[in-house]
Enzyme design. Structure first.
Site, short mmCIF file in Angstrom:
data_model
loop_
_atom_site.label_atom_id
_atom_site.label_comp_id
_atom_site.label_asym_id
_atom_site.label_seq_id
_atom_site.Cartn_x
_atom_site.Cartn_y
_atom_site.Cartn_z
N PRO A 65 0.84 -1.19 0.00
CA PRO A 65 0.00 0.00 0.00
C PRO A 65 0.88 1.25 0.00
O PRO A 65 1.95 1.26 0.62
CB PRO A 65 -0.81 -0.12 1.29
CG PRO A 65 -0.03 -1.04 2.16
CD PRO A 65 0.72 -1.95 1.23
N HIS A 66 0.45 2.27 -0.72
CA HIS A 66 1.24 3.49 -0.81
C HIS A 66 0.32 4.67 -1.09
O HIS A 66 -0.80 4.50 -1.59
CB HIS A 66 2.32 3.38 -1.89
CG HIS A 66 1.80 2.97 -3.22
ND1 HIS A 66 1.51 1.66 -3.55
CD2 HIS A 66 1.47 3.69 -4.31
CE1 HIS A 66 1.06 1.60 -4.79
NE2 HIS A 66 1.03 2.82 -5.27
N ALA A 67 0.82 5.84 -0.74
CA ALA A 67 0.04 7.06 -0.95
C ALA A 67 0.98 8.26 -0.95
O ALA A 67 2.09 8.20 -0.44
CB ALA A 67 -1.01 7.21 0.15
#
Length: 155
Positions: A65-67
């Site tokens: 997951p990344h943002a």
């Protein structure tokens, strides 16, 4: 770039389980608040928004997951090992037990992509993943990630 530059020892944890992906993102957001001083609500919102574009479960029990976030000065990482794997809608439909979260500045372009490539390449090593799955001590997990994987990604 090296994993030791983006992953601090206090950014590594082992969770017995998580009831849902949404709860896992909340756990990551709380870790980001404690470790990096980020606003957990904004981190959680950014992770959920990115996940809405498509699942970040890349297969082999791994999720990335990344943002992107405003107010961040450089790429930051968090790592969770789940004792009970979680359905993550992964490409191979396998549940996830290794989660490496990347948070990048909103303006990060190449730096964010290099970090994603480095983490992806590191976690593609079956021997390294086996070591991660065999250990429950966060300090040991941090050492495995920062010293055993690819040392850096060529520019």
């Amino acid at each position: 770039m090296q994993l030791a530059e983006i992953l601090r020892p206090d950014g590594v944890k082992v969770l017995a389980s998580s009831p849902s992906k949404r709860r896992l993102f909340q756990d990551l957001a709380e870790m980001a608040g404690a470790c990096w001083g980020l606003d957990p609500a904004k981190v959680n919102e950014a992770l959920l928004e990115r996940e809405g574009l498509g699942p970040t479960g890349v297969g082999q029990g791994i999720a990335l997951p990344h943002a992107r976030l405003h107010g961040l000065d450089r790429v930051r990482g968090l790592f969770l090992r789940l004792e009970k794997p979680l359905d993550f809608e992964s490409v191979d439909r396998q549940p996830v037990d290794l989660v490496f979260c990347l948070l990048a500045p909103a303006s990060a372009g190449v730096e964010h992509l290099k970090a994603l490539a480095l983490v992806s390449r590191t976690l593609r090593d079956p021997a390294l993943c086996a070591k991660l799955r065999a250990n429950s001590d966060p300090a040991t997990l941090h050492t495995i990630l920062t010293e055993s994987g690819p040392r850096n990604l060529a520019a």
